[in-house]
Design a protein around this motif. Structure first.
Motif, PDB file in Angstrom:
ATOM      1  N   TYR A  20      68.111   6.597  84.454  1.00 39.14           N
ATOM      2  CA  TYR A  20      66.764   6.500  85.036  1.00 39.14           C
ATOM      3  C   TYR A  20      66.837   6.202  86.528  1.00 39.14           C
ATOM      4  O   TYR A  20      65.953   6.573  87.285  1.00 39.14           O
ATOM      5  CB  TYR A  20      65.954   5.401  84.347  1.00 39.14           C
ATOM      6  N   VAL A  26      72.160   5.232  80.585  1.00 38.94           N
ATOM      7  CA  VAL A  26      71.669   4.545  79.383  1.00 38.94           C
ATOM      8  C   VAL A  26      71.972   5.388  78.142  1.00 38.94           C
ATOM      9  O   VAL A  26      71.954   4.893  77.019  1.00 38.94           O
ATOM     10  CB  VAL A  26      70.169   4.193  79.463  1.00 38.94           C
ATOM     11  N   SER A  46      68.103  -3.239  70.352  1.00 42.27           N
ATOM     12  CA  SER A  46      67.162  -2.928  71.419  1.00 42.27           C
ATOM     13  C   SER A  46      67.925  -2.613  72.712  1.00 42.27           C
ATOM     14  O   SER A  46      68.894  -3.285  73.041  1.00 42.27           O
ATOM     15  CB  SER A  46      66.242  -4.134  71.598  1.00 42.27           C
ATOM     16  N   GLY A  47      67.520  -1.545  73.390  1.00 42.98           N
ATOM     17  CA  GLY A  47      68.153  -1.193  74.659  1.00 42.98           C
ATOM     18  C   GLY A  47      69.373  -0.296  74.510  1.00 42.98           C
ATOM     19  O   GLY A  47      70.029   0.029  75.503  1.00 42.98           O
ATOM     20  N   SER A  48      69.680   0.146  73.288  1.00 46.63           N
ATOM     21  CA  SER A  48      70.895   0.946  73.099  1.00 46.63           C
ATOM     22  C   SER A  48      70.691   2.432  73.401  1.00 46.63           C
ATOM     23  O   SER A  48      71.634   3.210  73.339  1.00 46.63           O
ATOM     24  CB  SER A  48      71.451   0.743  71.685  1.00 46.63           C
ATOM     25  N   GLY A  49      69.449   2.846  73.695  1.00 42.49           N
ATOM     26  CA  GLY A  49      69.217   4.223  74.127  1.00 42.49           C
ATOM     27  C   GLY A  49      68.538   5.128  73.112  1.00 42.49           C
ATOM     28  O   GLY A  49      68.402   6.334  73.345  1.00 42.49           O
ATOM     29  N   LYS A  50      68.064   4.559  72.011  1.00 46.86           N
ATOM     30  CA  LYS A  50      67.471   5.366  70.935  1.00 46.86           C
ATOM     31  C   LYS A  50      66.195   6.081  71.389  1.00 46.86           C
ATOM     32  O   LYS A  50      66.060   7.293  71.222  1.00 46.86           O
ATOM     33  CB  LYS A  50      67.148   4.480  69.712  1.00 46.86           C
ATOM     34  N   THR A  51      65.253   5.314  71.942  1.00 50.67           N
ATOM     35  CA  THR A  51      63.978   5.905  72.362  1.00 50.67           C
ATOM     36  C   THR A  51      64.194   6.952  73.445  1.00 50.67           C
ATOM     37  O   THR A  51      63.561   8.010  73.444  1.00 50.67           O
ATOM     38  CB  THR A  51      63.012   4.800  72.843  1.00 50.67           C
ATOM     39  N   THR A  52      65.124   6.673  74.361  1.00 46.25           N
ATOM     40  CA  THR A  52      65.424   7.634  75.418  1.00 46.25           C
ATOM     41  C   THR A  52      65.859   8.978  74.817  1.00 46.25           C
ATOM     42  O   THR A  52      65.415  10.040  75.263  1.00 46.25           O
ATOM     43  CB  THR A  52      66.518   7.077  76.347  1.00 46.25           C
TER      44      THR A  52
END
Ligand SMILES: Nc1ncnc2c1ncn2[C@@H]1O[C@H](COP(=O)(O)OP(=O)(O)O)[C@@H](O)[C@H]1O
Ligand SMILES: [Mg+2]
Length: 366
Positions: A20, A26, A46-52
């Protein structure tokens, strides 16, 4: 599903990276292929890149590097609404000023589908999620679970081939979550929809998925069916993240074929299966599941390894007994035993021998 390659893949990520800020990645070198009809879950903290990853597949974010293919075609230049993807998020995102029927009709209007066909499809989608009687309500007049059913119906109403779901049940209570987990997998399989599902809840991932991709730090740590992930974790992160796990630290002394000898830090020497170790002298963390440990002498199999243990706690849980032991200096060593009529009962302070089969004890990265 076996033998699927990038060629017959319905969804493919090829060497995908995402940053980003132009500095930190990420998502790091993501490679993933999914056959049509598969239910795949991206699981990770959380923060591991799944949503991205989901956002890049949906088209709301672009990959910094690499390519994403849908049905064999690169989708970099196809805008989100032309990708034919249904989406469900945690926060419902229903249009508050529209009725349930209007919410469902909207994606069909966007696709220029005629009125009578729209009404037919809306009715069918509502029946599918057992919400047929609620067509005239507004979202505010529905419970959280009902709203999420409508969000699901809205994602399915235009009969997409691919559906993406990002923590869709995160805001619901446990019982409702379990009901909807079952409904979602049933619908996806019955309709033959390819699904990418994101969650940080390992139970949800294990119970719903054909395969699970375990994410950590922008990388897939392991991609496998639920039973393989649980029984054969490839590294310490996966062993620890999925299910309950006992660990003991030590040094590899010798590796021969599919066994290795590990000297634990407390001095005990045990046999293990070398999984993520390569040479003598290397530090390792051995990992063993609580239900693979036995302390009933007559149930120990030939070849089982034994160690001395002290009972710290013995808890009756109905279907199982949960025993906490001190083993090799670790007093959080958990054993789960089925509640059988001949099960021995233990007392705190008791000294016992415990055993397991060497192949159930996996030597992983330290
Ligand atoms: N729009 C954004 N702008 C900048 N950083 C972001 C953005 N979205 C996510 N990130 C960062 O990217 C990393 C991965 O986030 P995300 O994909 O949301 O992970 P997950 O869904 O696994 O919790 C996190 O460090 C997060 O802070
Ligand atoms: Mg997320």
């Amino acid at each position: 599903m076996a033998g699927s390659s990038a060629n017959d893949a319905f969804v493919a990520f090829e060497r995908v990276q995402k940053s980003y800020d132009g500095e930190t990645l990420v998502v790091k070198d993501l490679n993933l292929t999914m056959p049509k009809g598969e239910f795949l879950t991206m699981l990770g903290p959380s923060g591991s890149g799944k949503t991205t990853c989901l956002m890049m597949l949906a088209g709301f974010e672009t990959a910094t590097h690499g390519e994403i293919l849908l049905d064999g075609k690169p989708i970099n230049n196809i805008p989100p609404h032309k990708r034919g993807i249904g989406m469900v998020f945690q926060n419902y995102a229903l249009f508050p000023h529209m009725t349930v029927a209007e919410n469902l009709s909207f994606p069909l209007e966007v696709r220029k589908i005629g009125k009578s066909e729209r009404e037919e499809k809306v009715r069918r989608a509502l029946d599918m999620v057992q919400m047929g009687k609620f067509d005239g309500r507004r979202p505010a007049q529905l419970s959280g679970g009902q709203q999420q059913r409508i969000a699901l119906a809205r994602a399915l109403v235009f009969e997409p081939e691919l559906v993406l779901m990002d923590e869709p049940l995160g805001a619901l209570d446990k019982q409702l979550r379990e009901t909807l987990q079952f409904e979602i997998t049933r619908l996806a399989h019955n309709l033959g929809i390819t699904t990418v599902y994101v969650t940080h809840d390992q139970t949800e991932a294990l119970t719903m998925s054909d395969r699970v991709a375990v994410f950590d730090d922008g990388r897939i740590q392991q991609l496998a069916p639920p039973d393989v992930l649980y029984e054969q974790p490839q590294n310490s992160f996966v062993a620890q993240f999925i299910g309950e796990n006992n660990t003991m630290d030590g040094v590899v002394q010798e590796i021969k074929g599919d066994t290795c000898i590990v000297k634990l830090d407390g001095g005990e020497v045990i046999d293990a299966k070398p999984v993520n170790v390569s040479k003598p002298g290397e530090r390792t963390r051995v990992s063993i599941r609580p239900e693979r440990v036995e302390f009933n002498k007559d149930r120990l199999k030939p070849g089982a390894h034994t160690l001395k243990a002290e009972v710290m706690e013995f808890i009756y849980m109905g279907d199982i007994f949960r025993t906490r032991l001190r083993v090799a200096g670790n007093d959080e060593f958990i054993v789960k035993t089925r509640n059988a009529p001949d099960q021995v009962r233990l007392r705190p302070g008791q000294q016992i021998d415990i055993g397991w089969l060497p192949q159930d004890c996996r030597a992983l990265d330290a």
